[in-house]
Design a protein around this motif. Structure first.
Motif, mmCIF file in Angstrom:
data_model
loop_
_atom_site.group_PDB
_atom_site.id
_atom_site.type_symbol
_atom_site.label_atom_id
_atom_site.label_comp_id
_atom_site.label_asym_id
_atom_site.label_seq_id
_atom_site.Cartn_x
_atom_site.Cartn_y
_atom_site.Cartn_z
ATOM 1 N N PRO A 64 22.227 20.829 5.574
ATOM 2 C CA PRO A 64 23.411 19.966 5.630
ATOM 3 C C PRO A 64 23.067 18.490 5.460
ATOM 4 O O PRO A 64 22.116 17.991 6.072
ATOM 5 N N VAL A 65 23.861 17.815 4.639
ATOM 6 C CA VAL A 65 23.691 16.390 4.371
ATOM 7 C C VAL A 65 25.042 15.709 4.544
ATOM 8 O O VAL A 65 26.054 16.196 4.039
ATOM 9 N N GLU A 124 27.859 20.591 -2.193
ATOM 10 C CA GLU A 124 28.052 20.941 -0.788
ATOM 11 C C GLU A 124 27.498 19.859 0.137
ATOM 12 O O GLU A 124 26.813 20.133 1.123
ATOM 13 N N VAL A 125 27.825 18.622 -0.193
ATOM 14 C CA VAL A 125 27.486 17.473 0.639
ATOM 15 C C VAL A 125 28.704 17.106 1.471
ATOM 16 O O VAL A 125 29.809 16.951 0.937
ATOM 17 N N ASP A 126 28.528 16.977 2.771
ATOM 18 C CA ASP A 126 29.604 16.506 3.640
ATOM 19 C C ASP A 126 29.820 15.016 3.397
ATOM 20 O O ASP A 126 28.857 14.276 3.163
ATOM 21 N N VAL A 127 31.090 14.581 3.466
ATOM 22 C CA VAL A 127 31.383 13.174 3.249
ATOM 23 C C VAL A 127 32.162 12.619 4.429
ATOM 24 O O VAL A 127 32.992 13.299 5.033
ATOM 25 N N SER A 128 31.875 11.374 4.744
ATOM 26 C CA SER A 128 32.620 10.665 5.778
ATOM 27 C C SER A 128 33.814 9.975 5.140
ATOM 28 O O SER A 128 33.710 9.406 4.046
ATOM 29 N N THR A 135 36.147 23.919 -0.966
ATOM 30 C CA THR A 135 36.690 23.253 0.210
ATOM 31 C C THR A 135 35.730 22.147 0.614
ATOM 32 O O THR A 135 34.583 22.413 0.961
ATOM 33 N N ALA A 136 36.205 20.908 0.542
ATOM 34 C CA ALA A 136 35.351 19.773 0.882
ATOM 35 C C ALA A 136 35.179 19.695 2.387
ATOM 36 O O ALA A 136 36.130 19.873 3.149
ATOM 37 N N GLN A 137 33.958 19.408 2.810
ATOM 38 C CA GLN A 137 33.663 19.235 4.228
ATOM 39 C C GLN A 137 33.650 17.737 4.535
ATOM 40 O O GLN A 137 32.875 16.985 3.941
ATOM 41 N N VAL A 138 34.517 17.314 5.458
ATOM 42 C CA VAL A 138 34.621 15.892 5.753
ATOM 43 C C VAL A 138 34.383 15.624 7.230
ATOM 44 O O VAL A 138 34.593 16.493 8.088
ATOM 45 N N HIS A 139 33.928 14.394 7.504
ATOM 46 C CA HIS A 139 33.783 13.887 8.858
ATOM 47 C C HIS A 139 34.661 12.643 8.946
ATOM 48 O O HIS A 139 34.456 11.682 8.179
ATOM 49 N N ARG A 176 45.486 22.403 6.078
ATOM 50 C CA ARG A 176 46.446 23.509 5.948
ATOM 51 C C ARG A 176 46.544 23.975 4.498
ATOM 52 O O ARG A 176 46.777 25.159 4.236
ATOM 53 N N GLU A 177 46.362 23.035 3.579
ATOM 54 C CA GLU A 177 46.396 23.406 2.161
ATOM 55 C C GLU A 177 45.103 24.077 1.708
ATOM 56 O O GLU A 177 45.041 24.626 0.599
ATOM 57 N N GLY A 178 44.057 24.003 2.528
ATOM 58 C CA GLY A 178 42.802 24.669 2.206
ATOM 59 C C GLY A 178 41.880 23.906 1.285
ATOM 60 O O GLY A 178 40.877 24.457 0.820
ATOM 61 N N VAL A 179 42.168 22.601 1.032
ATOM 62 C CA VAL A 179 41.322 21.854 0.103
ATOM 63 C C VAL A 179 40.175 21.138 0.825
ATOM 64 O O VAL A 179 39.187 20.759 0.197
ATOM 65 N N LEU A 180 40.337 20.928 2.130
ATOM 66 C CA LEU A 180 39.230 20.342 2.879
ATOM 67 C C LEU A 180 39.220 20.876 4.297
ATOM 68 O O LEU A 180 40.221 21.417 4.787
ATOM 69 N N ALA A 181 38.075 20.734 4.938
ATOM 70 C CA ALA A 181 37.911 21.105 6.344
ATOM 71 C C ALA A 181 37.293 19.930 7.072
ATOM 72 O O ALA A 181 36.322 19.327 6.584
ATOM 73 N N VAL A 182 37.872 19.587 8.207
ATOM 74 C CA VAL A 182 37.311 18.511 9.021
ATOM 75 C C VAL A 182 36.190 19.104 9.856
ATOM 76 O O VAL A 182 36.427 19.763 10.870
ATOM 77 N N ARG A 183 34.976 18.877 9.401
ATOM 78 C CA ARG A 183 33.814 19.450 10.070
ATOM 79 C C ARG A 183 33.346 18.601 11.247
ATOM 80 O O ARG A 183 32.738 19.100 12.186
ATOM 81 N N GLY A 184 33.619 17.278 11.162
ATOM 82 C CA GLY A 184 33.122 16.406 12.213
ATOM 83 C C GLY A 184 34.021 15.222 12.469
ATOM 84 O O GLY A 184 34.809 14.813 11.614
ATOM 85 N N LEU A 185 33.904 14.676 13.658
ATOM 86 C CA LEU A 185 34.482 13.392 14.032
ATOM 87 C C LEU A 185 33.325 12.533 14.534
ATOM 88 O O LEU A 185 32.459 13.020 15.275
ATOM 89 N N TRP A 186 33.337 11.237 14.156
ATOM 90 C CA TRP A 186 32.180 10.445 14.525
ATOM 91 C C TRP A 186 32.496 8.962 14.606
ATOM 92 O O TRP A 186 33.568 8.521 14.167
ATOM 93 N N SER A 187 31.545 8.227 15.179
ATOM 94 C CA SER A 187 31.609 6.779 15.244
ATOM 95 C C SER A 187 30.184 6.262 15.375
ATOM 96 O O SER A 187 29.230 7.044 15.387
ATOM 97 N N HIS A 188 30.055 4.937 15.480
ATOM 98 C CA HIS A 188 28.719 4.327 15.506
ATOM 99 C C HIS A 188 28.653 3.294 16.622
ATOM 100 O O HIS A 188 29.590 2.499 16.806
ATOM 101 N N LEU A 189 27.554 3.298 17.361
ATOM 102 C CA LEU A 189 27.379 2.416 18.509
ATOM 103 C C LEU A 189 26.835 1.051 18.089
ATOM 104 O O LEU A 189 25.933 0.960 17.252
ATOM 105 N N ALA A 190 27.353 0.011 18.725
ATOM 106 C CA ALA A 190 26.951 -1.356 18.384
ATOM 107 C C ALA A 190 25.856 -1.901 19.278
ATOM 108 O O ALA A 190 25.064 -2.744 18.840
#
Length: 393
Positions: A77-78, A96-100, A120-124, A153-167
């Motif tokens: 996974p990338v 098959e690269v996940d995108v933010s 199905t695109a994998q997104v974060h 719901r349309e099946g074109v993408l899946a939300v694989r992750g939720l994320w943020s970045h620490l300062a």
């Protein structure tokens, strides 16, 4: 060195060992960040070493960096996280690269590309919890989540992750606490809206060692994987992986009162030997470090004097017997007393990240392994280590 004026030697066993140490500090999975050509160490060799050390994800900034990993045969996974309107999301989906994604407009582009490829695109989805850089604002989060749910719901993408970045994970636990709370609120909203992400991730290198409540399902290790301690004043047993070496190409004796380099910003106070080394600011030696920076020459730390030029700089060797061809260590792990990337960051008033990524492309990288890790191991297909993840809260 064989015919080269300088070289950067990368110890892949150190990379693997650092990642193993990071993995041992958490029950979450580990992503090794290999953006910027693996922080100047070489993205593909570093990626393989990191996977051998226990990482199960790789992180990059751009589509080009992600596709480079795929072209090298790495199928783990990338996640790629910084994109503009012109990004080829179809190529990323096909690879098959996940995108933010942090904006509805880019989510639309990802969905359109996925329809075109039949995948199905994998997104974060990224929420800005206080960094004030990339990421949806708290006000914009509901719209982003709503569109993501629609496309799911349309099946074109899946939300694989939720994320943020620490300062401030390297300096302020209070900032980390506030960002973690904001992240938890964003996650709760997304789940209430119907999203069920597989991965939550917030922790960076510093938080991997100091803030276990931020680990969730995945920690993203950048600078720590390369052996730089991520929290000033604290040591977690990491080993710097890169050594920058060169050689003396000219040595001359000069009298007191000799001006050195451009504008004569340094004038010798006594008779001394000047040693010229063929590295300058085009190779990553910061221009304004004269009088502060040092290199290891003849077993001693000696100062760089005069203005650093594009291709060369001058070392004050004092009364040492210096000859053409003598080896010089510019930076390394510090085992023999040589400066580290952290030392250089102090002299240049920057961070070690800039020092390492600033080493120019004309300095060849040579990869070796000083430990048990085999440098040419190929990690493809199945993950080589068990998943370190824990269940979502």
């Amino acid at each position: 060195m064989t015919g080269e004026l300088a070289e950067a030697v990368v110890d892949l066993a150190a990379i693997a060992g650092n990642v193993e140490r990071i993995a041992g500090a958490t029950s979450a999975a580990v992503m090794t960040v290999v953006k910027a050509d693996g922080f100047g160490h070489g993205a593909v060799p570093v990626a393989r070493a990191a996977l051998a050390g226990g990482a199960t994800w790789l992180g990059v900034t751009s589509a080009a960096e992600a596709l480079q990993l795929r072209s090298a045969g790495l199928t783990v996974p990338v996640l790629s996280w910084l994109h503009g309107p012109g990004t080829d999301f179809a190529a990323l989906a096909a690879a098959e690269v996940d995108v933010s994604v942090a904006a509805p407009e880019l989510l639309d582009a990802v969905a359109a590309a996925a329809r075109g490829t039949g995948r199905t695109a994998q997104v974060h989805l990224k929420i800005d919890t206080g960094m004030s850089r990339h990421g949806a604002t708290a006000e914009g989060w509901p719209e982003l989540v709503a569109w993501a749910r629609k496309y799911e719901r349309e099946g074109v993408l899946a939300v694989r992750g939720l994320w943020s970045h620490l300062a401030t994970a390297d300096s302020s636990p209070y900032g980390v606490t506030a960002q973690t709370a904001a992240f938890a609120e964003a996650v709760a909203y997304a789940r209430d809206a119907g999203l069920d992400p597989e991965l939550l991730h917030l922790a960076n290198s510093a938080a991997a060692f100091t803030a276990p409540h931020t680990h969730f399902d995945l920690v993203r290790a950048g600078i720590a994987a390369y052996g730089v301690e991520p929290v000033p004043g604290r040591a977690f047993g990491l080993r710097p992986a890169l050594t920058l070496r060169t050689q003396v190409i000219m040595a001359k004796r000069v009298p007191a009162g000799t001006g050195v380099s451009y504008q004569h910003t340094h004038v010798t106070a006594r008779p001394t030997t000047l040693a010229l080394i063929p590295l300058g600011f085009a190779d990553g030696i910061p221009r304004g470090v004269d009088g502060r920076a040092q290199v290891l020459l003849g077993g001693r730390r000696l100062p760089i004097i005069g203005r650093v030029a594009m291709d060369q700089c001058v070392v004050d060797a004092g009364d040492s017997d210096v000859r053409i061809g003598d080896p010089v260590t510019v930076l390394g792990p510090g085992d023999a007393g040589e400066p580290t990337a952290t030392d250089w960051a102090t002299w240049a008033d920057t961070n070690p990240h800039e020092i390492l990524t600033g080493i120019g492309t004309r300095v060849p990288r040579r990869h070796e392994s000083k430990g048990t890790f085999t440098a040419d191991v190929r990690v493809e297909g199945a993950l080589p280590f068990p998943h370190h993840g824990r269940k979502r809260p």
